[in-house]
Design a protein around this motif. Structure first.
Motif, PDB file in Angstrom:
ATOM      1  N   ASN A 146      36.223  34.406  35.461  1.00  0.00           N
ATOM      2  CA  ASN A 146      35.739  33.727  36.664  1.00  0.00           C
ATOM      3  C   ASN A 146      35.481  32.265  36.331  1.00  0.00           C
ATOM      4  O   ASN A 146      35.483  31.878  35.162  1.00  0.00           O
ATOM      5  N   LYS A 202      36.084  31.905  51.579  1.00  0.00           N
ATOM      6  CA  LYS A 202      35.107  32.271  50.548  1.00  0.00           C
ATOM      7  C   LYS A 202      35.815  32.862  49.331  1.00  0.00           C
ATOM      8  O   LYS A 202      35.429  32.597  48.182  1.00  0.00           O
ATOM      9  N   GLU A 207      35.608  31.385  45.491  1.00  0.00           N
ATOM     10  CA  GLU A 207      35.178  32.196  44.353  1.00  0.00           C
ATOM     11  C   GLU A 207      36.201  32.135  43.224  1.00  0.00           C
ATOM     12  O   GLU A 207      35.840  32.143  42.051  1.00  0.00           O
ATOM     13  N   ARG A 263      26.780  27.950  45.346  1.00  0.00           N
ATOM     14  CA  ARG A 263      27.650  29.026  45.817  1.00  0.00           C
ATOM     15  C   ARG A 263      26.984  29.843  46.907  1.00  0.00           C
ATOM     16  O   ARG A 263      27.629  30.361  47.799  1.00  0.00           O
TER      17      ARG A 263
END
Length: 562
Positions: free
Chosen positions: A142, A518, A522, A539
């Motif tokens: 991530n 969204k 992410e 976030r």
């Protein structure tokens, strides 16, 4: 014979080259020979984003690198797709092959090529040692920790040029010539560049149609050229970088111009940061006036932030290679026509890429780009936005066209940037550039426009950015009649923008748009709220506006400003 083969892709250098270091150390410890290989790959050269200027720039870089190598460490140039070259090597007296390379975040074709080679290496039990390129992370879980990983990578010391002298020497035969002969016998055109001149079968006209030509006024490749370019920027040209990067008049000398050398890996980001640190130390010890020192510090800080953004954008492509042919926001894939271009769309696309849209600032920038392979970032953004909004052309048609014009074409930056400037990410603020306003802001006296569009040389400053509004009698007096000597605008400047906004609003109001935005954030959004040009909210607090997730990104903070 155990061959430790360093496969050069877009890392044409000897310093700060982890694959080369490992190959040299392995040969020293295990025995065997070290060689470098660069492939002129027909499959990649035939891609729509490839151009002769890229080929010739790479040739100059390779010839400069070959001159730095000793005779017993050859740099082989092969005319073959990489997989074919490796298959041929395996049949050419090489008992054991170990492969070393940097990971590459290239176009879709190079991505597929690497997957094929990975499968071949596994099948043939060839060890392929891959190393991260700059601070781009493969299989990143991530984006939350990516900024930390970037800093950790950049704080590591720069690897020096390896010591080749104590490597195993060819005892009973001339290794470069022997391997060259064996490869030729197995049908692979190949030559050691540090033993031979560039071969005739490797000329640019063997790969491109005759109407594809090199750019006479582009920058030249090679490590000495890269070092000279960066040194001049850090010591002389860069003091006003922060303030002069936006105008095409001043940016040509105020920007670092290091981007082509980064794109071909002639220098690494870490090396540039090292030189940047040295420049800061010299500035502290200098006798420059306080005002000049402040200007230098601001410009160096601004330049450093672009080095971070360089990797940030490539990371997007690394994490989602499909960005070359699919919008980041999947709900926007069908916003423009990606099928066969209509006659009107084809006419607009040709006018745009040839610099004859009738909008002087657009045409001047495009003509400069076509002549030199470079134009500053703000004007690049304007070119992309104009094609995407005023001309309403799908970015997947125009992105390859512009890729061929950029000498510093970097797929990992090019496609995410194209999407951002075309409004198909779903997380970035829309930027619809007004070419007339850009002319007034960045070329008020028409110096840049007149330089690249000489047919407008006598048009008064008042009308230079919108010559179609020049009174007809004055046009005739100036020797430039719009529609004859210089084209009418290809679209109405007012109604085209209004229609674009209406189209975008309709798509942004569709069901599921916000949820998809969204998801994009992410996966790809910047996580550092304090860095210039990144998201200005946490976030957990992503705001919505007009049915879209809004996120700020710099309009002048990408690699093409270097």
């Amino acid at each position: 014979m155990h061959l430790h083969l360093v496969w050069l892709k877009k890392d044409i250098r000897l310093s700060d080259h982890a694959p080369l270091h490992m190959a040299v150390e392995a040969a020293r410890a295990q025995g065997g020979r070290v060689a470098l290989l660069y492939c002129l790959e027909p499959k990649l050269i035939k891609q729509p984003d490839s151009a002769p200027q890229h080929f010739e720039f790479a040739r100059e870089c390779l010839e400069a690198l070959a001159s730095q190598l000793p005779e017993h460490v050859p740099l082989f140039l092969a005319k073959a797709n990489a997989l074919v070259a490796f298959q041929t090597l395996a049949l050419s007296g090489v008992d054991q092959l170990s492969l070393y390379s940097h990971e590459e975040t290239g176009n879709w074709a190079s991505f597929q090529r690497d997957r094929e080679i990975k499968a071949w290496c596994k099948n043939k039990q060839v060890k392929w040692h891959e190393f991260a390129n700059n601070a781009v992370v493969r299989r990143l879980k991530n984006r939350d920790e990516w900024g930390k990983l970037w800093l950790e990578t950049m704080r590591k010391p720069v690897l020096p040029v390896p010591v080749f002298d104590d490597l195993p020497q060819a005892m009973q035969f001339d290794f470069p010539q022997a391997l060259h002969t064996q490869l030729q016998e197995n049908g692979l055109p190949c030559v050691p560049l540090n033993h031979s001149p560039w071969p005739t079968w490797g000329k640019v006209d063997h790969f491109y149609p005759k109407h594809f030509t090199d750019k006479a006024h582009r920058q030249h490749g090679g490590r000495p050229q890269a070092e000279a370019c960066l040194k001049a920027f850090l010591n002389e040209r860069g003091m006003n970088y922060r303030f002069e990067m936006s105008s095409p008049l001043s940016a040509e000398s105020a920007c670092s111009r290091i981007s082509p050398y980064l794109a071909f890996g002639v220098v690494s980001i870490r090396e540039i940061l090292d030189m940047l640190g040295q420049a800061r130390e010299q500035l502290t010890q200098s006798n420059l006036p306080a005002k000049s020192q402040t200007q230098w510090r601001q410009s160096l800080k601004s330049f450093e932030s672009r080095l971070h953004w360089h990797c940030h954008f490539i990371q997007k492509m690394e994490s989602e290679p499909e960005l070359e042919h699919r919008s980041a926001h999947r709900g926007l894939n069908g916003m423009r026509n990606f099928g066969e271009l209509t006659a009107q769309e084809q006419s607009r696309a040709e006018a745009w890429i040839e610099g004859r849209t009738g909008f002087p600032m657009v045409d001047a920038c495009m003509r400069m780009l076509r002549a030199t392979g470079w134009v500053n970032f703000r004007m690049r953004a304007m070119l992309v936005a104009f094609a995407s909004y005023q001309l309403w052309l799908d970015w997947r048609h125009t992105a390859p066209m512009l890729a061929r014009e950029f000498l510093d074409y970097e797929p990992g930056i090019h496609y995410p940037q194209f999407q951002m400037q075309s409004g198909v990410t779903g997380i970035n603020t829309l930027r619809i550039y007004n070419p007339v306003k850009q002319a007034k802001d960045h070329d008020p006296d028409g110096v840049f426009i007149r330089r690249w569009i000489p047919e407008l040389k006598n048009i008064p400053n008042e009308w230079i950015g919108e010559p179609w509004n020049t009174p007809l009698l004055l046009q005739q007096e100036c020797g430039c009649t719009i529609g004859e000597d210089y084209p009418w605008p290809v679209v109405n400047p007012d109604t085209a923008i209004a229609q674009a906004r209406a189209n975008i609003t309709e798509f942004r109001q569709r069901k599921g748009f916000v949820e998809e935005s969204k998801r994009v954030y992410e996966k790809h959004g910047s996580r550092n709220p304090n860095r210039n040009g990144t998201l200005k909210r946490k976030r957990s607090n992503v705001k919505q506006k007009d049915g879209a997730v809004e996120a700020e990104a710099p309009d002048n903070a990408q690699q093409s400003l270097f």
